[in-house]
Design an enzyme around this catalytic site. Structure first.
Site, PDB file in Angstrom:
ATOM      1  N   CYS A 267     113.037 -34.769  -7.674  1.00 38.11           N
ATOM      2  CA  CYS A 267     114.133 -33.835  -7.392  1.00 38.11           C
ATOM      3  C   CYS A 267     115.342 -34.110  -8.291  1.00 38.11           C
ATOM      4  CB  CYS A 267     114.549 -33.936  -5.923  1.00 38.11           C
ATOM      5  SG  CYS A 267     113.133 -33.927  -4.805  1.00 38.11           S
TER       6      CYS A 267
ATOM      7  N   THR B  93      98.202 -36.776  -3.571  1.00 36.04           N
ATOM      8  CA  THR B  93      98.094 -36.470  -5.006  1.00 36.04           C
ATOM      9  C   THR B  93      99.070 -35.399  -5.489  1.00 36.04           C
ATOM     10  OG1 THR B  93      96.218 -35.084  -4.365  1.00 36.04           O
ATOM     11  CG2 THR B  93      95.691 -37.212  -5.324  1.00 36.04           C
TER      12      THR B  93
ATOM     13  N   GLU C 229     111.873 -13.310 -14.939  1.00 35.64           N
ATOM     14  CA  GLU C 229     111.257 -13.315 -13.599  1.00 35.64           C
ATOM     15  C   GLU C 229     110.526 -11.983 -13.392  1.00 35.64           C
ATOM     16  OE1 GLU C 229     110.901 -15.354 -10.703  1.00 35.64           O
ATOM     17  OE2 GLU C 229     109.807 -13.547 -10.127  1.00 35.64           O
TER      18      GLU C 229
ATOM     19  N   GLY D 224     105.679 -22.019 -10.912  1.00 32.89           N
ATOM     20  CA  GLY D 224     105.348 -22.531  -9.581  1.00 32.89           C
ATOM     21  C   GLY D 224     104.407 -23.719  -9.702  1.00 32.89           C
TER      22      GLY D 224
ATOM     23  N   THR E 228     111.196 -33.410   1.461  1.00 27.43           N
ATOM     24  CA  THR E 228     111.488 -33.751   2.858  1.00 27.43           C
ATOM     25  C   THR E 228     110.224 -33.736   3.715  1.00 27.43           C
ATOM     26  OG1 THR E 228     112.057 -31.428   3.012  1.00 27.43           O
ATOM     27  CG2 THR E 228     113.885 -32.980   2.993  1.00 27.43           C
TER      28      THR E 228
ATOM     29  N   VAL F 168     117.770 -26.738   0.261  1.00 23.51           N
ATOM     30  CA  VAL F 168     119.106 -26.421  -0.259  1.00 23.51           C
ATOM     31  C   VAL F 168     119.140 -26.667  -1.760  1.00 23.51           C
ATOM     32  CG1 VAL F 168     120.501 -26.849   1.815  1.00 23.51           C
ATOM     33  CG2 VAL F 168     119.876 -28.762   0.345  1.00 23.51           C
TER      34      VAL F 168
ATOM     35  N   TYR G 199     136.971 -27.311  14.857  1.00 26.40           N
ATOM     36  CA  TYR G 199     137.845 -26.585  13.919  1.00 26.40           C
ATOM     37  C   TYR G 199     139.027 -27.444  13.498  1.00 26.40           C
ATOM     38  CZ  TYR G 199     142.113 -23.897  13.001  1.00 26.40           C
ATOM     39  OH  TYR G 199     143.295 -23.467  12.496  1.00 26.40           O
TER      40      TYR G 199
HETATM   41  C1  FAD Z   1     112.201 -30.625 -10.712  1.00 29.40           C
HETATM   42  C2  FAD Z   1     111.906 -30.739  -9.253  1.00 29.40           C
HETATM   43  C3  FAD Z   1     112.947 -30.663  -8.328  1.00 29.40           C
HETATM   44  C4  FAD Z   1     112.682 -30.766  -6.959  1.00 29.40           C
HETATM   45  N1  FAD Z   1     113.733 -30.701  -6.088  1.00 29.40           N
HETATM   46  C5  FAD Z   1     113.507 -30.821  -4.763  1.00 29.40           C
HETATM   47  C6  FAD Z   1     114.590 -30.835  -3.840  1.00 29.40           C
HETATM   48  O1  FAD Z   1     115.759 -30.723  -4.225  1.00 29.40           O
HETATM   49  N2  FAD Z   1     114.300 -30.973  -2.514  1.00 29.40           N
HETATM   50  C7  FAD Z   1     113.025 -31.123  -2.063  1.00 29.40           C
HETATM   51  O2  FAD Z   1     112.821 -31.274  -0.845  1.00 29.40           O
HETATM   52  N3  FAD Z   1     111.966 -31.134  -2.915  1.00 29.40           N
HETATM   53  C8  FAD Z   1     112.184 -30.994  -4.250  1.00 29.40           C
HETATM   54  N4  FAD Z   1     111.124 -31.034  -5.129  1.00 29.40           N
HETATM   55  C9  FAD Z   1     109.750 -31.178  -4.603  1.00 29.40           C
HETATM   56  C10 FAD Z   1     109.411 -32.638  -4.371  1.00 29.40           C
HETATM   57  O3  FAD Z   1     109.653 -33.366  -5.533  1.00 29.40           O
HETATM   58  C11 FAD Z   1     107.941 -32.744  -3.982  1.00 29.40           C
HETATM   59  O4  FAD Z   1     107.757 -32.013  -2.795  1.00 29.40           O
HETATM   60  C12 FAD Z   1     107.513 -34.187  -3.761  1.00 29.40           C
HETATM   61  O5  FAD Z   1     107.598 -34.900  -4.954  1.00 29.40           O
HETATM   62  C13 FAD Z   1     106.081 -34.233  -3.254  1.00 29.40           C
HETATM   63  O6  FAD Z   1     105.710 -35.553  -3.110  1.00 29.40           O
HETATM   64  P1  FAD Z   1     104.173 -35.974  -3.111  1.00 29.40           P
HETATM   65  O7  FAD Z   1     104.148 -37.425  -2.894  1.00 29.40           O
HETATM   66  O8  FAD Z   1     103.408 -35.102  -2.209  1.00 29.40           O
HETATM   67  O9  FAD Z   1     103.634 -35.607  -4.569  1.00 29.40           O
HETATM   68  P2  FAD Z   1     104.098 -36.076  -6.000  1.00 29.40           P
HETATM   69  O10 FAD Z   1     105.532 -36.453  -6.007  1.00 29.40           O
HETATM   70  O11 FAD Z   1     103.657 -35.005  -6.927  1.00 29.40           O
HETATM   71  O12 FAD Z   1     103.249 -37.384  -6.274  1.00 29.40           O
HETATM   72  C14 FAD Z   1     101.865 -37.345  -6.425  1.00 29.40           C
HETATM   73  C15 FAD Z   1     101.446 -38.423  -7.381  1.00 29.40           C
HETATM   74  O13 FAD Z   1     100.030 -38.561  -7.354  1.00 29.40           O
HETATM   75  C16 FAD Z   1      99.565 -38.770  -8.664  1.00 29.40           C
HETATM   76  N5  FAD Z   1      98.152 -38.426  -8.742  1.00 29.40           N
HETATM   77  C17 FAD Z   1      97.590 -37.191  -8.645  1.00 29.40           C
HETATM   78  N6  FAD Z   1      96.246 -37.277  -8.778  1.00 29.40           N
HETATM   79  C18 FAD Z   1      95.954 -38.584  -8.965  1.00 29.40           C
HETATM   80  C19 FAD Z   1      94.740 -39.296  -9.178  1.00 29.40           C
HETATM   81  N7  FAD Z   1      93.568 -38.673  -9.204  1.00 29.40           N
HETATM   82  N8  FAD Z   1      94.800 -40.628  -9.351  1.00 29.40           N
HETATM   83  C20 FAD Z   1      95.994 -41.275  -9.323  1.00 29.40           C
HETATM   84  N9  FAD Z   1      97.176 -40.648  -9.135  1.00 29.40           N
HETATM   85  C21 FAD Z   1      97.153 -39.315  -8.951  1.00 29.40           C
HETATM   86  C22 FAD Z   1     100.454 -37.846  -9.476  1.00 29.40           C
HETATM   87  O14 FAD Z   1     100.429 -38.154 -10.847  1.00 29.40           O
HETATM   88  C23 FAD Z   1     101.804 -38.113  -8.824  1.00 29.40           C
HETATM   89  O15 FAD Z   1     102.422 -39.217  -9.396  1.00 29.40           O
HETATM   90  C24 FAD Z   1     111.357 -30.937  -6.513  1.00 29.40           C
HETATM   91  C25 FAD Z   1     110.307 -31.025  -7.437  1.00 29.40           C
HETATM   92  C26 FAD Z   1     110.570 -30.935  -8.783  1.00 29.40           C
HETATM   93  C27 FAD Z   1     109.432 -31.026  -9.771  1.00 29.40           C
END
Ligand code: FAD
Length: 448
Positions: A44, A112, A179, A243, A301, A329, A425
């Site tokens: 994020c 993942t 878009e 996306g 979150t 947000v 307030y």
């Molecule tokens: C630019 C950006 C801004 C964001 N801003 C917000 C925000 O302001 N607020 C918010 O709530 N969310 C935000 N998000 C979304 C949030 O970052 C994600 O929802 C969150 O990172 C999800 O976490 P995760 O652990 O599910 O997956 P990830 O963070 O994607 O982690 C998964 C990990 O698994 C690894 N992986 C995948 N397959 C394999 C495999 N076969 N072997 C080993 N490793 C593997 C990947 O490489 C990665 O490192 C944002 C995302 C981005 C990209």
């Protein structure tokens, strides 16, 4: 024998799962495996390093190696899980030197995440189309900026596209957003609310082209322009923000079922249909608190809350995930935007009959210096008068109001109850009539 817990992915949901498992079982052998060089960093925060507010990508590492050592969590970085065998309860890994290993588990957490999505647009295989998902992506974009890119085209006006666009303008680039839908932030806001943000971004110099579908990437090996809505747009930097898609390949290959959103199907304990296998975060689906239908909101979150539930269960405890409201947000230049629950459009898609109310107010007493405009829109189910969604746009305090409305929705509050809320307030902090309460009164009037 110590319980063996494997976690695939070591970011938001994976680290939370491993940490929660450790709290439940002090002796378990817990291993996290990630294909990335760094674990436990904030995706994020990426746009804010590009924008210059955070000095370095290294600053985004929330869980340094010392954290994993302290909790006695084995961390394997630059190692990819290539297969899961749910019968033998084992995973196969391959490290950066192509060495393979088989690891047995008692419990497995699939965390993942998701990958940036590229539609099959003509020329999409050309070099130079960047996206923003991980640290490497962020470094590449910043490198292009530092190498003198002056113009950027961002494809997609979702949260990531717009936050990246703002960051690039802050670095002095001329940014065009393309878009295909008629509004920006289509997943997050209704069109009437998104319009205010679009106007603010345009005032700040962002060129926003809506209702333009990217048709082709032009150029030789490297992209130099796109065709969108019949118009050729040239730029130095091209960022795809179409996306993300749940990263489910491992699950699919090992026969773990997906759900109707095409993310991994889970139950309330975040268990998949395979025994002792959990799925969490951006790769997993879970029910909406309002519609009770599965959804995959892909927010940090939600990832951490699901990770905590799966880790607790994998570590021998008991926890249930309460469902998704998808509260989110953002701040784009000087304007904040927030959402919780369903937008009016999403509610109609889910066949709710709704009444909405939107009011414009100020964040402080009208006479107080620097009072900023704020707009609150509520979405209420007509029959039950239950609040099912809220959107807020304004100059400050959006997050706390969205959080308050998120609690209200979770508690099943009606708009009548919200209209009677006993709010605080003081002139420098708030108006006498809290904007959320005014919006509730407006909905009540319409219901009458
Ligand atoms: C630019 C950006 C801004 C964001 N801003 C917000 C925000 O302001 N607020 C918010 O709530 N969310 C935000 N998000 C979304 C949030 O970052 C994600 O929802 C969150 O990172 C999800 O976490 P995760 O652990 O599910 O997956 P990830 O963070 O994607 O982690 C998964 C990990 O698994 C690894 N992986 C995948 N397959 C394999 C495999 N076969 N072997 C080993 N490793 C593997 C990947 O490489 C990665 O490192 C944002 C995302 C981005 C990209």
């Amino acid at each position: 024998m110590a319980r063996r817990i494997l976690v695939i992915g070591a970011n938001a949901s994976g680290v939370e799962a491993a940490s929660a498992a450790r709290k439940k079982d002090r002796t378990a052998e817990i291993t996290l495996i990630t294909q990335e060089k760094n674990a436990g960093y904030s995706r994020c925060g990426l746009p804010f390093v590009i924008g210059g507010q955070i000095p370095s990508f290294k600053d985004l590492i929330v869980y340094p190696p010392a954290y994993f050592q302290m909790l006695k969590l084995n961390l394997k970085t630059e190692t990819k899980v290539t297969a899961i065998d749910t019968k033998e309860k084992a995973v196969t890994t391959m490290d950066k030197a192509d060495a393979t290993e088989t690891l047995q588990y008692d419990s497995l957490v699939i965390a993942t995440g998701a990958d940036a999505f590229m539609p099959p647009i003509k020329g999409h295989e050309k070099q130079g189309i960047l996206s923003l998902r991980n640290l490497k992506d962020g470094e590449k974009i910043l490198e292009e900026v530092q190498n003198g890119a002056k113009t950027a085209v961002i494809m997609g006006a979702g949260l990531i596209g717009l936050e990246t666009g703002v960051a690039l303008i802050e670095r002095g680039l001329k940014v065009t957003i393309v878009e295909m839908l008629p509004q920006i932030l289509p997943q997050m806001l209704d069109a009437d609310m998104a319009k205010m943000i679009q106007e603010h971004l345009q005032e700040k110099g962002m060129c926003i082209l809506t209702e333009k579908r990217v048709e082709e990437f032009l150029g030789g090996d490297k992209v130099t322009a796109i065709m969108a809505g019949g118009e050729k747009i040239e730029a130095d930097l091209f960022i795809s923000a179409f996306g993300v898609r749940a990263n489910t390949k491992l699950a699919v290959d090992s026969g773990i079922p997906l759900g109707e959103t095409r993310a991994i199907k889970t139950n309330g304990k975040m268990e998949t249909d395979a025994q002792d296998v959990y799925a969490v975060g951006d790769c997993a689906e879970a029910p909406s608190i309002i519609t009770h239908k599965p959804m995959c909101a892909q927010l940090g979150t939600i990832a951490v809350r699901q990770g905590k539930v799966a880790g607790t269960n994998a570590g021998g405890g008991y926890a249930l995930f309460s469902g998704v409201l998808a509260s989110a947000v953002t701040r784009l230049f000087d304007i904040e935007a927030g959402v919780t629950g369903l937008t009016e459009k999403a509610a109609q898609r889910a066949r709710f009959e709704v009444v909405t109310g939107a009011i414009s107010s100020k964040t402080k007493a009208d006479y107080y210096p620097n009072a900023l405009p704020i707009k609150v829109k509520l979405v209420v189910e007509k029959e039950s008068q239950r609040l099912i969604g809220a959107q807020i746009i304004g100059g400050e305090e959006v997050t706390q109001r969205i959080n308050a409305l998120s609690f209200a929705i979770q508690q099943g509050m009606t708009v009548r109850e919200l209209a009677k809320a006993d709010t605080a307030y003081a002139p420098p902090l708030c108006e006498t009539w809290e904007p959320m309460v005014l919006a509730a009164e407006l909905v009540l009037m319409k219901l009458r």
